[in-house]
Motif scaffolding. Structure first.
Motif, PDB file in Angstrom:
ATOM      1  N   MET A 158       0.832  -1.206   0.000  1.00 23.92           N
ATOM      2  CA  MET A 158       0.000   0.000   0.000  1.00 23.92           C
ATOM      3  C   MET A 158       0.866   1.255   0.000  1.00 23.92           C
ATOM      4  O   MET A 158       1.922   1.281   0.584  1.00 23.92           O
ATOM      5  CB  MET A 158      -0.866   0.038   1.267  1.00 23.92           C
ATOM      6  CG  MET A 158      -2.032  -0.894   1.258  1.00 23.92           C
ATOM      7  SD  MET A 158      -3.021  -0.645   2.746  1.00 23.92           S
ATOM      8  CE  MET A 158      -1.837  -1.116   4.015  1.00 23.92           C
ATOM      9  N   LYS A 159       0.372   2.271  -0.629  1.00 22.98           N
ATOM     10  CA  LYS A 159       1.017   3.574  -0.546  1.00 22.98           C
ATOM     11  C   LYS A 159       0.224   4.460   0.397  1.00 22.98           C
ATOM     12  O   LYS A 159      -0.965   4.257   0.599  1.00 22.98           O
ATOM     13  CB  LYS A 159       1.084   4.221  -1.925  1.00 22.98           C
ATOM     14  CG  LYS A 159       2.038   3.517  -2.881  1.00 22.98           C
ATOM     15  CD  LYS A 159       2.139   4.277  -4.176  1.00 22.98           C
ATOM     16  CE  LYS A 159       3.126   3.596  -5.110  1.00 22.98           C
ATOM     17  NZ  LYS A 159       3.232   4.317  -6.389  1.00 22.98           N
ATOM     18  N   LYS A 160       0.914   5.409   0.933  1.00 18.59           N
ATOM     19  CA  LYS A 160       0.251   6.330   1.854  1.00 18.59           C
ATOM     20  C   LYS A 160      -0.826   7.127   1.137  1.00 18.59           C
ATOM     21  O   LYS A 160      -0.626   7.623   0.040  1.00 18.59           O
ATOM     22  CB  LYS A 160       1.284   7.284   2.446  1.00 18.59           C
ATOM     23  CG  LYS A 160       0.687   8.309   3.395  1.00 18.59           C
ATOM     24  CD  LYS A 160       1.765   9.229   3.920  1.00 18.59           C
ATOM     25  CE  LYS A 160       1.177  10.298   4.831  1.00 18.59           C
ATOM     26  NZ  LYS A 160       2.198  11.237   5.314  1.00 18.59           N
ATOM     27  N   TRP A 161      -1.983   7.240   1.779  1.00 15.43           N
ATOM     28  CA  TRP A 161      -3.045   8.105   1.258  1.00 15.43           C
ATOM     29  C   TRP A 161      -2.720   9.526   1.666  1.00 15.43           C
ATOM     30  O   TRP A 161      -2.719   9.879   2.832  1.00 15.43           O
ATOM     31  CB  TRP A 161      -4.384   7.668   1.835  1.00 15.43           C
ATOM     32  CG  TRP A 161      -5.546   8.471   1.333  1.00 15.43           C
ATOM     33  CD1 TRP A 161      -5.571   9.302   0.245  1.00 15.43           C
ATOM     34  CD2 TRP A 161      -6.846   8.523   1.888  1.00 15.43           C
ATOM     35  NE1 TRP A 161      -6.804   9.848   0.082  1.00 15.43           N
ATOM     36  CE2 TRP A 161      -7.618   9.402   1.086  1.00 15.43           C
ATOM     37  CE3 TRP A 161      -7.465   7.927   2.979  1.00 15.43           C
ATOM     38  CZ2 TRP A 161      -8.941   9.680   1.346  1.00 15.43           C
ATOM     39  CZ3 TRP A 161      -8.781   8.201   3.229  1.00 15.43           C
ATOM     40  CH2 TRP A 161      -9.514   9.061   2.429  1.00 15.43           C
ATOM     41  N   VAL A 162      -2.417  10.333   0.689  1.00 12.14           N
ATOM     42  CA  VAL A 162      -2.064  11.728   0.955  1.00 12.14           C
ATOM     43  C   VAL A 162      -3.260  12.446   1.568  1.00 12.14           C
ATOM     44  O   VAL A 162      -4.393  12.266   1.145  1.00 12.14           O
ATOM     45  CB  VAL A 162      -1.654  12.420  -0.358  1.00 12.14           C
ATOM     46  CG1 VAL A 162      -1.319  13.880  -0.119  1.00 12.14           C
ATOM     47  CG2 VAL A 162      -0.458  11.690  -0.968  1.00 12.14           C
TER      48      VAL A 162
ATOM     49  N   PRO B 241      -5.559  11.414  11.925  1.00 15.80           N
ATOM     50  CA  PRO B 241      -5.804  10.070  12.461  1.00 15.80           C
ATOM     51  C   PRO B 241      -5.915   9.004  11.374  1.00 15.80           C
ATOM     52  O   PRO B 241      -5.443   7.875  11.554  1.00 15.80           O
ATOM     53  CB  PRO B 241      -7.132  10.223  13.219  1.00 15.80           C
ATOM     54  CG  PRO B 241      -7.200  11.659  13.573  1.00 15.80           C
ATOM     55  CD  PRO B 241      -6.556  12.386  12.425  1.00 15.80           C
ATOM     56  N   LEU B 242      -6.513   9.364  10.249  1.00 24.49           N
ATOM     57  CA  LEU B 242      -6.662   8.411   9.154  1.00 24.49           C
ATOM     58  C   LEU B 242      -5.302   8.034   8.568  1.00 24.49           C
ATOM     59  O   LEU B 242      -5.001   6.853   8.339  1.00 24.49           O
ATOM     60  CB  LEU B 242      -7.564   9.017   8.073  1.00 24.49           C
ATOM     61  CG  LEU B 242      -8.065   8.095   6.961  1.00 24.49           C
ATOM     62  CD1 LEU B 242      -8.798   6.888   7.523  1.00 24.49           C
ATOM     63  CD2 LEU B 242      -8.992   8.866   6.033  1.00 24.49           C
ATOM     64  N   ASN B 243      -4.478   9.024   8.359  1.00 24.79           N
ATOM     65  CA  ASN B 243      -3.138   8.753   7.833  1.00 24.79           C
ATOM     66  C   ASN B 243      -2.285   7.978   8.833  1.00 24.79           C
ATOM     67  O   ASN B 243      -1.509   7.094   8.458  1.00 24.79           O
ATOM     68  CB  ASN B 243      -2.448  10.069   7.462  1.00 24.79           C
ATOM     69  CG  ASN B 243      -2.992  10.666   6.176  1.00 24.79           C
ATOM     70  OD1 ASN B 243      -3.350   9.947   5.251  1.00 24.79           O
ATOM     71  ND2 ASN B 243      -3.067  11.985   6.113  1.00 24.79           N
ATOM     72  N   GLU B 244      -2.421   8.311  10.112  1.00 27.09           N
ATOM     73  CA  GLU B 244      -1.663   7.607  11.149  1.00 27.09           C
ATOM     74  C   GLU B 244      -2.074   6.138  11.217  1.00 27.09           C
ATOM     75  O   GLU B 244      -1.228   5.243  11.354  1.00 27.09           O
ATOM     76  CB  GLU B 244      -1.883   8.289  12.500  1.00 27.09           C
ATOM     77  CG  GLU B 244      -1.176   9.637  12.624  1.00 27.09           C
ATOM     78  CD  GLU B 244      -1.604  10.409  13.861  1.00 27.09           C
ATOM     79  OE1 GLU B 244      -2.359   9.842  14.687  1.00 27.09           O
ATOM     80  OE2 GLU B 244      -1.213  11.577  13.992  1.00 27.09           O
TER      81      GLU B 244
ATOM     82  N   ARG C 156     -10.332   2.834  10.491  1.00 26.21           N
ATOM     83  CA  ARG C 156     -10.304   3.661   9.291  1.00 26.21           C
ATOM     84  C   ARG C 156     -11.683   3.789   8.668  1.00 26.21           C
ATOM     85  O   ARG C 156     -12.048   4.841   8.138  1.00 26.21           O
ATOM     86  CB  ARG C 156      -9.307   3.086   8.289  1.00 26.21           C
ATOM     87  CG  ARG C 156      -7.855   3.311   8.707  1.00 26.21           C
ATOM     88  CD  ARG C 156      -6.919   2.381   7.970  1.00 26.21           C
ATOM     89  NE  ARG C 156      -7.021   2.559   6.527  1.00 26.21           N
ATOM     90  CZ  ARG C 156      -6.817   1.569   5.660  1.00 26.21           C
ATOM     91  NH1 ARG C 156      -6.538   0.343   6.084  1.00 26.21           N
ATOM     92  NH2 ARG C 156      -6.900   1.796   4.375  1.00 26.21           N
ATOM     93  N   ARG C 157     -12.451   2.711   8.733  1.00 27.37           N
ATOM     94  CA  ARG C 157     -13.812   2.771   8.188  1.00 27.37           C
ATOM     95  C   ARG C 157     -14.658   3.778   8.971  1.00 27.37           C
ATOM     96  O   ARG C 157     -15.459   4.525   8.388  1.00 27.37           O
ATOM     97  CB  ARG C 157     -14.447   1.382   8.208  1.00 27.37           C
ATOM     98  CG  ARG C 157     -15.844   1.346   7.586  1.00 27.37           C
ATOM     99  CD  ARG C 157     -16.394  -0.061   7.468  1.00 27.37           C
ATOM    100  NE  ARG C 157     -15.831  -0.768   6.315  1.00 27.37           N
ATOM    101  CZ  ARG C 157     -15.063  -1.840   6.383  1.00 27.37           C
ATOM    102  NH1 ARG C 157     -14.740  -2.350   7.562  1.00 27.37           N
ATOM    103  NH2 ARG C 157     -14.623  -2.425   5.291  1.00 27.37           N
ATOM    104  N   ASP C 158     -14.493   3.800  10.285  1.00 28.60           N
ATOM    105  CA  ASP C 158     -15.222   4.770  11.117  1.00 28.60           C
ATOM    106  C   ASP C 158     -14.803   6.199  10.788  1.00 28.60           C
ATOM    107  O   ASP C 158     -15.646   7.106  10.697  1.00 28.60           O
ATOM    108  CB  ASP C 158     -14.986   4.482  12.600  1.00 28.60           C
ATOM    109  CG  ASP C 158     -15.719   3.249  13.085  1.00 28.60           C
ATOM    110  OD1 ASP C 158     -16.650   2.788  12.387  1.00 28.60           O
ATOM    111  OD2 ASP C 158     -15.361   2.726  14.161  1.00 28.60           O
ATOM    112  N   LEU C 159     -13.505   6.403  10.624  1.00 29.37           N
ATOM    113  CA  LEU C 159     -13.001   7.732  10.285  1.00 29.37           C
ATOM    114  C   LEU C 159     -13.498   8.172   8.908  1.00 29.37           C
ATOM    115  O   LEU C 159     -13.857   9.326   8.705  1.00 29.37           O
ATOM    116  CB  LEU C 159     -11.469   7.741  10.321  1.00 29.37           C
ATOM    117  CG  LEU C 159     -10.830   7.626  11.701  1.00 29.37           C
ATOM    118  CD1 LEU C 159      -9.334   7.358  11.578  1.00 29.37           C
ATOM    119  CD2 LEU C 159     -11.074   8.885  12.519  1.00 29.37           C
TER     120      LEU C 159
END
Length: 209
Positions: free
Chosen positions: A1-5, A48-51, A88-91
């Motif tokens: 996976m790549k980071k979601w910017v 929080p999503l990226n973390e 992540r789904r909650d966020l």
């Protein structure tokens, strides 16, 4: 996976602290501020999503490094990975609700705008609609990514799973992550376009004073 910017927030709202004598400027500014406020939770979940995503990536690397007989540790880490997907789904749900609230706030139809300024309203409205449509696509693709990751972790927990199957599932996740990255880029570009359109509209209105 790549980071979601992280997505760029609506930044056109330097207008918020200004006072306009012109009715069109004032009314548009108020709606834009309402939209900006509605997107507060959208902005707040980006870190929080990226973390969570980065933590999940690191944890998955640890899983791949485990020996096959390390069953207990594998089970524990896969449970952690599944929990991160749920987080992540909650966020993402919070983010979506915030974006939807901003769309609802972006109602320019009730404004009392002079006919000669209606084209400016249309420009802003269309730019935001394009941004929202792009986010809808991003949201749908990110949901697909979460589902694929969730399935991957479930399958990895099975004792009889074949290595070839896991390899195929990992490839599916990686491919979907690339799709998500494409939509993230598009979302950022649409946000910049919306901000630019808004800036140009207000500059034009001020030049007409």
């Amino acid at each position: 996976m790549k980071k979601w910017v992280g997505l760029v927030s609506v930044s056109a709202l330097l207008l918020a602290g200004c006072t306009f004598g012109d009715s069109t400027e004032q009314q548009l500014s108020e709606v834009l501020q309402q939209m900006h406020t509605a997107e507060e939770e959208y902005r707040s979940v980006q870190d929080p999503l990226n973390e969570a995503e980065q933590k999940e990536y690191a944890l998955f690397e640890e899983v791949l490094a485990l020996e096959q007989e390390q069953t207990d540790e594998l089970t524990e880490k896969l449970e952690e990975l599944s929990a991160l997907v749920a987080e992540r789904r909650d966020l993402l749900s919070t983010e979506k609700q915030s974006i939807d609230a901003a769309l609802e706030a972006s109602d320019f139809s009730t404004l009392d705008i002079p006919e000669e300024n209606q084209s400016y309203v249309t420009q802003i409205d269309e730019a935001y609609d394009a941004r929202y449509a792009t986010y809808e696509q991003l949201y749908a693709e990110y949901e697909k990514l979460l589902a694929l990751q969730e399935n991957l972790y479930t399958e990895m927990a099975r004792e009889d799973v074949a290595i070839d199957q896991i390899r195929d599932l990992v490839q599916q996740v990686n491919a979907q992550n690339e799709v998500v990255q494409t939509h993230v880029t598009a979302m950022n570009e649409q946000t910049e376009q919306f901000n630019q359109t808004t800036d140009e509209v207000f500059e034009s209105l001020q030049n007409e004073e």
